[in-house]
Design a protein around this motif. Structure first.
Motif, PDB file in Angstrom:
ATOM      1  N   LEU A   1       0.835  -1.206   0.000  1.00 38.72           N
ATOM      2  CA  LEU A   1       0.000   0.000   0.000  1.00 38.72           C
ATOM      3  C   LEU A   1       0.868   1.253   0.000  1.00 38.72           C
ATOM      4  O   LEU A   1       0.677   2.163  -0.815  1.00 38.72           O
ATOM      5  N   SER A   2       1.838   1.294   0.916  1.00 36.37           N
ATOM      6  CA  SER A   2       2.723   2.461   0.975  1.00 36.37           C
ATOM      7  C   SER A   2       3.528   2.592  -0.312  1.00 36.37           C
ATOM      8  O   SER A   2       3.714   3.706  -0.831  1.00 36.37           O
ATOM      9  N   GLY A   3       4.013   1.464  -0.830  1.00 33.38           N
ATOM     10  CA  GLY A   3       4.764   1.504  -2.075  1.00 33.38           C
ATOM     11  C   GLY A   3       3.918   2.012  -3.227  1.00 33.38           C
ATOM     12  O   GLY A   3       4.390   2.807  -4.056  1.00 33.38           O
ATOM     13  N   ALA A   4       2.670   1.565  -3.297  1.00 28.62           N
ATOM     14  CA  ALA A   4       1.778   2.007  -4.373  1.00 28.62           C
ATOM     15  C   ALA A   4       1.469   3.493  -4.250  1.00 28.62           C
ATOM     16  O   ALA A   4       1.420   4.218  -5.254  1.00 28.62           O
ATOM     17  N   LEU A   5       1.254   3.966  -3.017  1.00 25.47           N
ATOM     18  CA  LEU A   5       0.968   5.393  -2.818  1.00 25.47           C
ATOM     19  C   LEU A   5       2.174   6.260  -3.180  1.00 25.47           C
ATOM     20  O   LEU A   5       2.012   7.379  -3.666  1.00 25.47           O
ATOM     21  N   LEU A   6       3.370   5.742  -2.945  1.00 25.05           N
ATOM     22  CA  LEU A   6       4.565   6.487  -3.342  1.00 25.05           C
ATOM     23  C   LEU A   6       4.637   6.649  -4.860  1.00 25.05           C
ATOM     24  O   LEU A   6       5.245   7.600  -5.368  1.00 25.05           O
ATOM     25  N   GLU A   7       4.018   5.708  -5.588  1.00 21.13           N
ATOM     26  CA  GLU A   7       4.008   5.794  -7.045  1.00 21.13           C
ATOM     27  C   GLU A   7       3.084   6.902  -7.551  1.00 21.13           C
ATOM     28  O   GLU A   7       3.065   7.214  -8.747  1.00 21.13           O
ATOM     29  N   LEU A   8       2.295   7.516  -6.653  1.00 23.70           N
ATOM     30  CA  LEU A   8       1.422   8.629  -7.032  1.00 23.70           C
ATOM     31  C   LEU A   8       2.186   9.945  -7.153  1.00 23.70           C
ATOM     32  O   LEU A   8       1.573  11.009  -7.249  1.00 23.70           O
ATOM     33  N   HIS A   9       3.493   9.857  -7.123  1.00 25.42           N
ATOM     34  CA  HIS A   9       4.329  11.064  -7.197  1.00 25.42           C
ATOM     35  C   HIS A   9       3.940  11.921  -8.401  1.00 25.42           C
ATOM     36  O   HIS A   9       3.887  11.444  -9.538  1.00 25.42           O
ATOM     37  N   GLY A  10       3.619  13.188  -8.125  1.00 24.43           N
ATOM     38  CA  GLY A  10       3.233  14.113  -9.179  1.00 24.43           C
ATOM     39  C   GLY A  10       1.737  14.258  -9.345  1.00 24.43           C
ATOM     40  O   GLY A  10       1.276  15.186 -10.033  1.00 24.43           O
ATOM     41  N   PHE A  11       0.940  13.390  -8.727  1.00 23.58           N
ATOM     42  CA  PHE A  11      -0.523  13.481  -8.849  1.00 23.58           C
ATOM     43  C   PHE A  11      -1.009  14.773  -8.197  1.00 23.58           C
ATOM     44  O   PHE A  11      -0.721  15.047  -7.030  1.00 23.58           O
ATOM     45  N   LEU A  12      -1.700  15.588  -8.963  1.00 24.85           N
ATOM     46  CA  LEU A  12      -2.191  16.897  -8.524  1.00 24.85           C
ATOM     47  C   LEU A  12      -1.059  17.795  -8.028  1.00 24.85           C
ATOM     48  O   LEU A  12      -1.261  18.699  -7.216  1.00 24.85           O
ATOM     49  N   GLY A  13       0.137  17.500  -8.473  1.00 20.52           N
ATOM     50  CA  GLY A  13       1.277  18.337  -8.133  1.00 20.52           C
ATOM     51  C   GLY A  13       1.940  18.024  -6.816  1.00 20.52           C
ATOM     52  O   GLY A  13       2.799  18.794  -6.355  1.00 20.52           O
ATOM     53  N   TYR A  14       1.566  16.914  -6.168  1.00 21.18           N
ATOM     54  CA  TYR A  14       2.136  16.554  -4.867  1.00 21.18           C
ATOM     55  C   TYR A  14       3.016  15.311  -4.986  1.00 21.18           C
ATOM     56  O   TYR A  14       2.823  14.468  -5.863  1.00 21.18           O
ATOM     57  N   ALA A  15       3.958  15.213  -4.032  1.00 21.34           N
ATOM     58  CA  ALA A  15       4.855  14.051  -3.993  1.00 21.34           C
ATOM     59  C   ALA A  15       4.103  12.801  -3.562  1.00 21.34           C
ATOM     60  O   ALA A  15       3.037  12.879  -2.936  1.00 21.34           O
TER      61      ALA A  15
END
Length: 429
Positions: free
Chosen positions: A159-173
């Motif tokens: 879960l944490s790894g997948a959320l880290l892959e959201l880097h750049g979504f809506l301009g956030y890390a």
């Protein structure tokens, strides 16, 4: 006493309380340890140094340590439903706030406040177990509860790894989204607590009157055989101090590994911390699930506490030490042994204070022992980083953690206490 009624009450308590307690523990463990998954990206984006990261990872335990005793005493006074519900809401909001901790000062402040907010949760759960379950059932019950740690780290890793892959979504890390989403899960759980939890077996809405009476009578008979129920006597007890030192050694091994495991596994794989590395990181925690289910149940079935706890912690120490000295494949296997050992030893360990203490003394004693565990959690990343720096070797940090586990093993053997509770529920240290 009607044994069928007592067994029925225990089964209902297990069905009603354990999934709830387990869920809270998963969220608590995830919110305190998810910084390990964000370590590389978070440090890169904020400019946080390795020393500041280690301090922030450990500073959580400063307030957590010193507020454990008053938090448990407040739980006794205010009731479990209000206290656990409010503290869960608070730590959830603070976990969300980590998403805006973009400087060293903010990082250290929020980690400190998060430790204060979580101070009452874990010792409160230990105390609740003693209030709702007879002694002979507690190791297996605590084993089910402690499955929250490997669940958080096996399910939470992807879960944490997948959320880290959201880097750049809506301009956030990616780490921004990880803190927000995982923190909001705790907020929702805190709100649910007010509707689900009862303060005591006498107030349980899901037990019949006869089941309440059978359970209360059994718990009362066990209370009469405790060494003390007085707060001051608990803190003067040499056994309680020894248990505290053992728990500190366990937590040094636990958190010295947990805070660095994602980066350690990524280094073994020759990749960065992300979804792939998080899947491999989950392997030791899957193994720990099986061990935590089996070992405490075996302890309840045999009545043996001390020897089982010592051998389990010894295995953890050996696994941690070997993991830094062998090839990647064998390192993962060694980490599996370590995870099984230092997670499964804890439910067996926590049956011991309940054999010595009762009432206010039990609440205070649990808080006192947990204080030393929190000190261990604070020291763990510092010990590992200093050992690695001093010897210029990553393996040195792991061997230092293994040494702490071996010291804890020796202290358990030195307990040397054999105490019978009753012919039908004989438990041996």
């Amino acid at each position: 006493m009607n044994s069928a009624l007592l067994e029925g009450a225990v089964k209902k308590n297990r069905a009603h309380l354990i999934p709830f307690m387990l869920t809270l523990y998963v969220l608590a463990f995830l919110d305190r340890s998810n910084i390990g998954f964000a370590k590389e990206a978070y440090q890169l984006d904020t400019g946080l140094s390795n020393e500041a990261y280690a301090l922030g990872a450990g500073i959580f335990f400063v307030m957590y340590a010193f507020l454990g005793i008053p938090a448990n005493l407040l739980l006794c006074k205010l009731g479990a439903r209000k206290w656990i519900g409010c503290t869960t809401l608070l730590w959830g909001f603070l976990s969300v706030a980590m998403a805006w901790a973009d400087s060293e000062a903010k990082f250290l402040l929020i980690r400190t406040l998060l430790g204060a907010a979580e101070a009452g949760f874990f010792p409160g759960m230990i105390y609740l177990t003693a209030q709702w379950f007879p002694q002979r059932n507690r190791a297996s019950i605590m084993g089910l509860f402690y499955m929250g740690a490997p669940l958080a780290l096996s399910l939470g890793s992807p879960l944490s790894g997948a959320l880290l892959e959201l880097h750049g979504f809506l301009g956030y890390a990616g780490w921004f989204w990880m803190f927000v989403i995982e923190g909001m899960l705790a907020v929702l759980a805190g709100a649910f607590t007010f509707f689900w939890l009862d303060d005591s077996p006498q107030q349980a809405r899901f037990l019949s009157v006869e089941e309440k009476q059978a359970l209360t009578a059994q718990l009362a008979s066990e209370e009469q055989q405790k060494v003390t129920s007085r707060f001051a006597d608990a803190l003067r007890s040499g056994r309680v101090w020894q248990l505290a030192m053992i728990y500190m050694a366990i937590q040094i091994a636990v958190y010295g590994l947990i805070f660095f495991l994602p980066t350690q596994v990524a280094a073994l794989l020759g990749t960065k911390v992300g979804f792939t590395a998080s899947l491999v990181t989950a392997i030791p925690w899957v193994a720990a699930l099986a061990g935590t289910l089996f070992i405490p149940r075996y302890s309840d079935r045999t009545g043996e506490r001390r020897i089982i706890a010592a051998l389990t912690l010894l295995a953890a120490g050996i696994g941690i030490g070997i993991s830094g000295l062998v090839s990647p494949l064998f390192a993962i296997l060694a980490l599996c042994v370590a995870a099984v050992g230092f997670i499964a030893v804890q439910p067996v360990f926590w049956t011991m204070p309940g054999q010595l203490l009762s009432g206010t003394a039990l609440a205070a004693g649990i808080g006192f022992i947990n204080l030393f565990g929190a000190v261990g959690g604070f020291l763990a990343p510092l010990i590992r980083v200093k050992a690695e720096s001093f010897f210029a070797s990553d393996a040195a940090g792991l061997l230092a953690l293994a040494g702490a586990a071996l010291i804890g093993t020796l202290l358990i053997f030195l307990l040397g206490v054999r105490r019978s509770l009753a012919p039908s529920t004989q438990i041996r240290y």
